[in-house]
Write an enzyme that holds these catalytic residues in place. Structure first.
Site, PDB file in Angstrom:
ATOM      1  CB  SER A 179       3.657   2.487   4.722  1.00  0.00           C
ATOM      2  OG  SER A 179       4.597   2.095   4.261  1.00  0.00           O
TER       3      SER A 179
ATOM      4  CE1 TYR B  19       4.298   6.780   1.475  1.00  0.00           C
ATOM      5  CE2 TYR B  19       5.660   5.165   2.424  1.00  0.00           C
ATOM      6  CZ  TYR B  19       4.523   5.714   1.778  1.00  0.00           C
ATOM      7  OH  TYR B  19       3.492   4.683   1.349  1.00  0.00           O
TER       8      TYR B  19
HETATM    9  P1  NAD Z   1      -2.251   5.698  -5.641  1.00  0.00           P
HETATM   10  O1  NAD Z   1      -1.407   6.659  -6.435  1.00  0.00           O
HETATM   11  O2  NAD Z   1      -3.013   4.448  -6.587  1.00  0.00           O
HETATM   12  O3  NAD Z   1      -3.684   6.614  -5.120  1.00  0.00           O
HETATM   13  C1  NAD Z   1      -3.540   7.579  -4.389  1.00  0.00           C
HETATM   14  C2  NAD Z   1      -4.402   8.624  -4.789  1.00  0.00           C
HETATM   15  O4  NAD Z   1      -4.393   9.708  -3.957  1.00  0.00           O
HETATM   16  C3  NAD Z   1      -4.676   9.173  -6.145  1.00  0.00           C
HETATM   17  O5  NAD Z   1      -5.994   8.956  -6.455  1.00  0.00           O
HETATM   18  C4  NAD Z   1      -4.356  10.322  -6.067  1.00  0.00           C
HETATM   19  O6  NAD Z   1      -4.999  11.460  -6.954  1.00  0.00           O
HETATM   20  C5  NAD Z   1      -4.762  10.961  -4.466  1.00  0.00           C
HETATM   21  N1  NAD Z   1      -4.153  12.002  -4.117  1.00  0.00           N
HETATM   22  C6  NAD Z   1      -2.609  12.431  -4.106  1.00  0.00           C
HETATM   23  N2  NAD Z   1      -2.539  13.559  -3.501  1.00  0.00           N
HETATM   24  C7  NAD Z   1      -3.885  13.857  -3.016  1.00  0.00           C
HETATM   25  C8  NAD Z   1      -4.215  15.281  -2.558  1.00  0.00           C
HETATM   26  N3  NAD Z   1      -3.351  16.131  -2.010  1.00  0.00           N
HETATM   27  N4  NAD Z   1      -5.675  15.507  -2.060  1.00  0.00           N
HETATM   28  C9  NAD Z   1      -6.428  14.414  -2.331  1.00  0.00           C
HETATM   29  N5  NAD Z   1      -6.190  13.362  -3.259  1.00  0.00           N
HETATM   30  C10 NAD Z   1      -4.552  13.072  -3.418  1.00  0.00           C
HETATM   31  O7  NAD Z   1      -1.700   5.125  -4.537  1.00  0.00           O
HETATM   32  P2  NAD Z   1      -1.976   3.903  -3.799  1.00  0.00           P
HETATM   33  O8  NAD Z   1      -0.713   3.017  -3.759  1.00  0.00           O
HETATM   34  O9  NAD Z   1      -3.216   3.346  -3.588  1.00  0.00           O
HETATM   35  O10 NAD Z   1      -1.638   4.860  -1.931  1.00  0.00           O
HETATM   36  C11 NAD Z   1      -2.841   4.838  -1.203  1.00  0.00           C
HETATM   37  C12 NAD Z   1      -2.250   5.122   0.259  1.00  0.00           C
HETATM   38  O11 NAD Z   1      -1.483   3.888   0.537  1.00  0.00           O
HETATM   39  C13 NAD Z   1      -1.114   6.257   0.340  1.00  0.00           C
HETATM   40  O12 NAD Z   1      -1.188   6.906   1.456  1.00  0.00           O
HETATM   41  C14 NAD Z   1       0.342   5.360   0.419  1.00  0.00           C
HETATM   42  O13 NAD Z   1       1.417   6.006   0.829  1.00  0.00           O
HETATM   43  C15 NAD Z   1      -0.189   4.121   1.148  1.00  0.00           C
HETATM   44  N6  NAD Z   1       0.617   2.881   0.751  1.00  0.00           N
HETATM   45  C16 NAD Z   1       0.622   2.512  -0.467  1.00  0.00           C
HETATM   46  C17 NAD Z   1       1.548   1.300  -0.458  1.00  0.00           C
HETATM   47  C18 NAD Z   1       1.765   0.742  -1.752  1.00  0.00           C
HETATM   48  O14 NAD Z   1       2.498  -0.292  -1.959  1.00  0.00           O
HETATM   49  N7  NAD Z   1       1.129   0.958  -2.985  1.00  0.00           N
HETATM   50  C19 NAD Z   1       2.307   0.664   0.570  1.00  0.00           C
HETATM   51  C20 NAD Z   1       2.140   1.177   1.772  1.00  0.00           C
HETATM   52  C21 NAD Z   1       1.232   2.356   2.139  1.00  0.00           C
END
Ligand code: NAD
Length: 261
Positions: free
Chosen positions: A143, A156
């Site tokens: 991130s 985080y």
């Molecule tokens: P999201 O909530 O859409 O998807 C996350 C997925 O992870 C979900 O399907 C959930 O069921 C799964 N998950 C959660 N805990 C779990 C576990 N213990 N075991 C297996 N699966 C699990 O979120 P997203 O925004 O797509 O995030 C994906 C990644 O991207 C994360 O690591 C997040 O920190 C990172 N990220 C997101 C953003 C953003 O702005 N959305 C920015 C930077 C980084």
């Protein structure tokens, strides 16, 4: 011919958001996909979406913090598809709270999902990549918070910084086996993870949801725009298809200029 023809990708958290988009794009590029997610129904739905467009995928119910479940999911993938060439360690959650009110249980849960999950999937996939003799590409979903802090996000930010250390170590240990490790560092992407934070931050900071978007999330971008899941999938494809160890141990920020190195 697709850029990932003949490759097998194991993608955690691919039932939703960024991971789902990477799964769809990688499948279109010819990869076979294992969707490893806590949300079994969501994982099966994405697998079915891929199959419908002529791709090959399985949905696996996995909690990435559970050593046994991760080992079983990786073994199931290898049994089904013969190998794992690409790991996308992407599963994640967000909990926002001032540090003095953060419960120890939530702190540990955050570190477990982001760091234990990355370690357990890496260890299992590296074993396979070494055994196959083919090497592979490991991509961590970091991130901007791998490089920069924000208020209310202590575990985080801590975990996302930690992923860079893990990637650099895996890059060094993996090089002799042709295993690469890199980190993608997205800015804010409109996924369920971010949609949940907007009202939470509005409440905690005492401002409107529109102000959270404009003045907190996108304030420091060059153009006030969200990064998209498509942007992140493009970068993941670049890392996954890169053919040599020239590109390893790196972290790339994709954030509309929110953070510039
Ligand atoms: P999201 O909530 O859409 O998807 C996350 C997925 O992870 C979900 O399907 C959930 O069921 C799964 N998950 C959660 N805990 C779990 C576990 N213990 N075991 C297996 N699966 C699990 O979120 P997203 O925004 O797509 O995030 C994906 C990644 O991207 C994360 O690591 C997040 O920190 C990172 N990220 C997101 C953003 C953003 O702005 N959305 C920015 C930077 C980084």
């Amino acid at each position: 011919m697709g850029q990932l023809e003949g490759k097998v990708a194991f993608i955690t958290g691919a039932a939703s958001g960024i991971g789902r988009e990477i799964a769809l794009v990688f499948a279109l590029e010819g990869a076979t996909i294992a969707i490893a997610d806590l949300n079994q129904q969501g994982a099966s739905t994405v697998a079915a979406e891929i199959e419908k467009t002529g791709g090959n995928a399985i949905g696996l119910a996995v909690d990435v913090t559970n050593e046994e479940q991760v080992a079983t999911a990786v073994a199931t993938t290898v049994k089904a598809f013969g190998n794992i060439d690409i790991l996308i360690s992407n599963a994640g959650i967000q909990i926002v709270c001032p540090i003095e009110e953060f419960s120890f249980a939530d702190w540990k849960r955050m570190l477990a999902i982001h760091l234990d999950g990355a370690f357990l999937t890496t260890r299992a996939c590296v074993k396979q990549m070494v055994a196959s003799g083919k090497g592979g590409s490991i991509i961590y979903m970091g991130s901007v918070h791998s490089k920069e802090a924000s208020v209310l996000k202590a575990p985080y930010v801590t975990a996302k910084h930690g992923l860079i250390g893990l990637a650099k170590t895996v890059a060094k240990e993996g090089a002799q086996h042709n295993i690469r490790a890199n980190v993608i560092c997205p800015g804010f992407v409109r996924t369920p993870l971010v949609d949940k934070q907007i009202p939470e931050q509005a409440r905690t900071l005492g401002i409107s949801e529109a102000e959270v978007i404009r003045d907190v999330m996108l304030k420091r971008t060059v153009d006030g725009e969200f990064t998209t899941t498509t942007d992140i999938a493009r970068v993941a494809l670049m890392f996954a298809s890169f053919p040599t160890n020239a590109l390893t141990g790196q972290s790339l920020v994709v954030s509309h200029g929110w953070f510039m190195q």
